[in-house]
Design a protein around this motif. Sequence first.
Motif, short mmCIF file in Angstrom:
data_model
loop_
_atom_site.label_atom_id
_atom_site.label_comp_id
_atom_site.label_asym_id
_atom_site.label_seq_id
_atom_site.Cartn_x
_atom_site.Cartn_y
_atom_site.Cartn_z
N VAL A 1 0.86 -1.18 0.00
CA VAL A 1 0.00 0.00 0.00
C VAL A 1 0.90 1.23 0.00
N TYR A 2 0.88 1.96 -1.09
CA TYR A 2 1.73 3.14 -1.24
C TYR A 2 0.90 4.39 -1.01
N LEU A 3 1.24 5.13 0.04
CA LEU A 3 0.51 6.35 0.40
C LEU A 3 1.49 7.50 0.59
N ASP A 4 2.42 7.65 -0.35
CA ASP A 4 3.43 8.70 -0.25
C ASP A 4 3.70 9.35 -1.61
N TYR A 5 2.63 9.65 -2.32
CA TYR A 5 2.74 10.23 -3.67
C TYR A 5 3.33 11.64 -3.65
N ALA A 6 3.27 12.34 -2.52
CA ALA A 6 3.88 13.66 -2.45
C ALA A 6 5.40 13.57 -2.48
N ALA A 7 5.94 12.39 -2.12
CA ALA A 7 7.39 12.19 -2.17
C ALA A 7 7.83 11.89 -3.60
N THR B 1 6.11 9.77 -7.49
CA THR B 1 5.05 9.00 -8.14
C THR B 1 5.65 7.95 -9.06
N PRO B 2 4.95 6.84 -9.26
CA PRO B 2 5.46 5.82 -10.18
C PRO B 2 5.39 6.31 -11.63
N LEU B 3 6.27 5.80 -12.45
CA LEU B 3 6.31 6.17 -13.87
C LEU B 3 5.10 5.57 -14.59
N ARG B 4 4.40 6.40 -15.33
CA ARG B 4 3.27 5.89 -16.10
C ARG B 4 3.76 5.06 -17.28
N PRO B 5 3.02 4.00 -17.67
CA PRO B 5 3.45 3.16 -18.80
C PRO B 5 3.66 3.95 -20.08
N VAL C 1 9.24 23.19 -11.23
CA VAL C 1 8.46 21.96 -11.37
C VAL C 1 9.41 20.77 -11.45
N SER C 2 9.00 19.63 -10.87
CA SER C 2 9.74 18.37 -10.99
C SER C 2 8.83 17.32 -11.62
N ALA C 3 9.34 16.60 -12.63
CA ALA C 3 8.51 15.64 -13.37
C ALA C 3 8.08 14.45 -12.53
N HIS C 4 8.91 14.06 -11.56
CA HIS C 4 8.59 12.83 -10.83
C HIS C 4 7.43 13.01 -9.86
N LYS C 5 6.89 14.21 -9.75
CA LYS C 5 5.70 14.44 -8.93
C LYS C 5 4.42 14.23 -9.73
N PHE C 6 4.52 14.08 -11.05
CA PHE C 6 3.32 13.83 -11.86
C PHE C 6 3.53 12.67 -12.82
N TYR C 7 4.14 11.59 -12.27
CA TYR C 7 4.27 10.31 -12.97
C TYR C 7 5.26 10.36 -14.13
N GLY C 8 6.22 11.29 -14.03
CA GLY C 8 7.31 11.37 -14.97
C GLY C 8 8.59 10.85 -14.34
#
Length: 385
Positions: A2-8, A10-14, A197-204
């Motif tokens: 259970v991952y509840l730390d998206y502010a840290a 985000t996973p890379l989108r396919p 802006v940092s890309a890894h905060k929006f699935y980049g």
Amino acid sequence: MVYLDYAATTPLRPEVLETIKNALELDFGNPSSIYQIGKKTKRKISSARESIAKLLGIIPNNLYFTSGATEANNWAIIHQAQTARKLGKGNHIVASAIEHPSVRETLVFLEQEGFEITWIYPDENKHITLQAFEAASTSKTTGWVAMAINNEVGAILPTVDLGKSAKQLGYWFHVDGVQAIGHQLKTLIPYVTSLSVSAHKFYGPKGIGFLVYQPWETAMLLKPFIHGGSQESSKRAGTENTPYILGMAKALELSLDEAAETQANLFEINQYLIEQLDNSAITFAINGDNDSRANHIINLWLPGFSSSQLLIQMDLAEIFVSAGSACSAGSLEDSLILKAYYPDDSQRWQESIRLSFGNQTTKEDIDKFIVQLNLIKERNHSYGI
């Protein structure tokens, strides 16, 4: 898990991964080369810049690719402070006291360089206000600094109102926009001189971001941060990270396309967590500004639970939460953000955790968190903790 730390992060989108893989294989040419494969790569980067600029409603020439928001924050704040001082405008900056370490430590560095920083703390209602910024400003003030959304408690700062006032007063205005992607980014863009802006905060991907720089006056035009080649309009030398730039552009496109649906889902998850906590035997309170809080972040005070011990116990159950900013984690020091909100309540600093949600968060994840929290409470009670 259970991952509840998206502010840290985000996973890379396919779709983003596929874009990066294609670029690694097909767009390997150096963008500065004059032959065909180099020119092809250069065109891809230019297309990505134009795509991001169009999505945000800015001029492409005002967009600079960086290694992430930490670099962008350092570049924008130091440049604007030093340039304004050289122009004889003054050496005073007003900033919120709840900034991310990459902003706060940059301002501390400027203090050591002779600048005066006034920190604006949350008021008795837990708000950071325009009135406080205006009251703190003097004839020597040159700039204001305020993040869009606080990364620890999710407080939404009044950046649009701050930007409007800053422009009228002739101050440069920097915003850390990292947590605002897909939320309020497009709304505040017209009211800033700089934004990170940092890309890894929006699935980049990690290691890539950008700086928007659009000064109110030409005398404040951006100066180089990294010297060398002519990349990024001779402002940031170094061979461009083509695959990650293209991946970031794809991630931003998807994020903004889905923003409305995402916000609705995040609001539902946020409310569901609060309802389930209310229905449980867990005593809790929400930290920070409850009148203006982002849907994807909630910071909970859990009296009787040690933050450090709770993180460990949750980790053992493969439930991943946080006690604050990932950039300052590891030391288990008290949160400076919670200290700013609750200066006289040390117990609260040591008994609070952050949960943050994303596009893969489900109500079942919340249920598992609640179950584990109750198990930890029962276990601690049985041990007399």
